[in-house]
Write a protein that holds these residues in place. Structure first.
Motif, PDB file in Angstrom:
ATOM      1  N   TRP A  38     -54.044  -0.436  68.876  1.00 49.92           N
ATOM      2  CA  TRP A  38     -54.332  -1.823  68.521  1.00 49.92           C
ATOM      3  C   TRP A  38     -54.283  -2.007  67.001  1.00 49.92           C
ATOM      4  CZ3 TRP A  38     -56.447  -6.293  71.311  1.00 49.92           C
ATOM      5  CH2 TRP A  38     -56.255  -6.196  72.684  1.00 49.92           C
ATOM      6  N   ALA A  39     -53.273  -1.405  66.403  1.00 52.60           N
ATOM      7  CA  ALA A  39     -53.141  -1.439  64.942  1.00 52.60           C
ATOM      8  C   ALA A  39     -53.004  -2.889  64.456  1.00 52.60           C
ATOM      9  CB  ALA A  39     -51.932  -0.626  64.507  1.00 52.60           C
ATOM     10  N   PHE A  40     -53.793  -3.236  63.441  1.00 51.16           N
ATOM     11  CA  PHE A  40     -53.776  -4.587  62.876  1.00 51.16           C
ATOM     12  C   PHE A  40     -53.610  -4.460  61.377  1.00 51.16           C
ATOM     13  CE2 PHE A  40     -54.835  -8.937  62.132  1.00 51.16           C
ATOM     14  CZ  PHE A  40     -54.689  -9.592  63.345  1.00 51.16           C
ATOM     15  N   ASN A  41     -52.588  -5.127  60.850  1.00 50.00           N
ATOM     16  CA  ASN A  41     -52.264  -5.040  59.436  1.00 50.00           C
ATOM     17  C   ASN A  41     -53.457  -5.396  58.558  1.00 50.00           C
ATOM     18  OD1 ASN A  41     -51.176  -6.511  56.866  1.00 50.00           O
ATOM     19  ND2 ASN A  41     -49.572  -5.109  57.517  1.00 50.00           N
ATOM     20  N   ARG A  42     -53.801  -4.524  57.626  1.00 49.96           N
ATOM     21  CA  ARG A  42     -54.962  -4.760  56.762  1.00 49.96           C
ATOM     22  C   ARG A  42     -54.787  -5.984  55.884  1.00 49.96           C
ATOM     23  NH1 ARG A  42     -56.980   1.201  54.586  1.00 49.96           N
ATOM     24  NH2 ARG A  42     -57.388   2.121  56.647  1.00 49.96           N
ATOM     25  N   GLY A  43     -53.547  -6.168  55.402  1.00 50.46           N
ATOM     26  CA  GLY A  43     -53.296  -7.357  54.591  1.00 50.46           C
ATOM     27  C   GLY A  43     -53.525  -8.630  55.382  1.00 50.46           C
TER      28      GLY A  43
END
Length: 420
Positions: free
Chosen positions: A57-62
């Motif tokens: 469930w990777a979510f872009n930190r930016g």
């Protein structure tokens, strides 16, 4: 899954180009003005599907940071009562929309096949041939012909800009391709918009100067070119600069009734910045569409409610520019806004050094496009701005992949900061 994402993204890209750019104003005239909102929702839905299907469930930190910033300003606006809840919510959605488009597309890691690029090039040629007779008819006969098809002359200019950028992105970036880009962009000259003249001059100079012998670095030669390019851009747009910001504004010797709304928005943004330190006056309070629909109390407070186009009964020009809108977000918002664009520009310059010339130049062109466009239009929050932000997300995704191949994902971790 990635193959499904790629095909879905391409279908969405074509849908947005047709209904969210070329024929948006015709659809809007029929009473339906939510095409860009639907496109943004579909983009976010595709992103949600992609995220949910990933193992981590990777979510872009930016992206998380940007969402956090907007949520903070939403709560801040409610606390200070910058407008009604409905107005704040409307402006929140309008202002975050372009960043959703950018980060969602950037995170999808999508790629266009050569066949898909060929289809896009053919669409560009078809739509260019559609615009040429409209522009010629306007030039010969007048009579608001462009407005009948595009709603306003400026939208012909931005449509030509989008078509030119798509063509260049889908090309092999040869000298012939660059020439075709300039020709497609030149179709926008039928609009008579000085911003298009300036952007055409800047684009042409960049494509000529940034050739095989060019090196992306800060030196005397490049600094001189940048100054000359900016001077050329300002020169071709000098009449509108004088009209909007000198003779047409305060101190121009005109009566109060003739003051231009755009100049007024710039003028009064300064005291708003100073009164609402450091986070600004909040959503739907100044210079935005929502601040006109849900009429902001700031216009009464600063005596702007009697200026033509800024009155409560006729707020048609209240969203006629973008830079003054930053007063809503204060000095912190200004720093964040320009940091975003400076960071993208710096990533593009790094990509140029490793051989990604087409992608890096296109990113820089988009950065300059919004820099110019935001002086006198809120294009970034409109339907055509949404499409350009989609293209920008695709370009930055390509740059991320190319940088990882060229330098290795761990050699220069700062170059992959957006993907952390």
């Amino acid at each position: 899954m990635q193959d499904y994402i790629n095909k879905s993204f391409f279908a969405l890209l074509v849908f947005t180009l047709i209904f969210g750019v070329m024929f948006y104003d015709m659809i809007d005239r029929l009473g339906f003005s939510y095409v860009d909102e639907i496109c943004a929702l579909l983009i976010f839905g595709l992103f949600g599907y992609h995220t949910s299907q990933s193992r981590t469930w990777a979510f872009n930190r930016g992206f998380l940071f940007v969402i956090g910033v907007f949520v903070f300003y939403f709560i801040y606006s409610l606390l200070i009562g910058s407008n009604s809840v409905q107005g704040i919510a409307m402006d929140f959605l309008i202002q975050i929309k372009p960043y959703i488009a950018f980060f969602c597309i950037y995170s999808l890691r999508t790629k266009l096949t050569e066949n898909q690029k060929s289809i896009l090039r053919n669409l560009v040629v078809l739509f260019t041939l559609y615009m040429i007779p409209i522009g010629l008819a306007e030039a010969v006969y007048g009579g608001h012909i462009i407005q009948a098809f595009f709603g306003h002359e400026s939208r012909l200019a931005t449509s030509a800009t989008i078509l030119a950028m798509i063509y260049l992105y889908c090309s092999d970036f040869t000298s012939k391709d660059k020439f075709v880009y300039v020709c497609i962009l030149a179709v926008g000259l039928f609009s008579g918009r000085s911003k298009l003249f300036g952007f055409l001059a800047l684009s042409t100079l960049m494509l000529i100067y940034m050739n095989r012998s060019f090196r992306m670095r800060f030196d005397l030669r490049n600094t001189f070119f940048l100054l000359m390019a900016l001077a050329a851009t300002a020169y071709v747009a000098k009449d509108k600069i004088e009209l909007y910001f000198i003779t047409g504004g305060f101190g121009g010797g005109r009566s109060e009734e003739d003051l231009y709304a755009r100049m007024a928005l710039y003028y009064f943004s300064i005291p708003i910045f100073l009164q609402y330190i450091p986070f600004g006056s909040g959503f739907a309070s100044y210079g935005t569409y929502a601040s006109g629909v849900y009429y902001s109390k700031l216009y009464n407070r600063f005596g702007m409610d009697h200026l033509y186009g800024l009155t409560e009964s006729n707020p048609n020009f209240v969203a006629d520019t973008y830079y003054p809108v930053l007063a809503q977000f204060g000095f912190v918002g200004v720093a964040l806004f320009f940091s975003f664009w400076i960071y993208l520009g710096s990533q593009a310059m790094k990509a140029y050094r490793v051989g990604m010339k087409k992608e890096s130049i296109l990113v820089l062109l988009i950065v300059f496009f919004f820099a110019i466009e935001s002086t006198s239009d809120a294009t970034i929050t409109h339907n055509r701005g949404l499409f350009i932000m989609m293209l920008l997300g695709l370009l930055m995704s390509d740059i991320r992949s190319g940088m990882q191949v060229a330098t290795g994902p761990n050699r220069y971790p700062e170059r992959n900061r957006l993907n952390e």
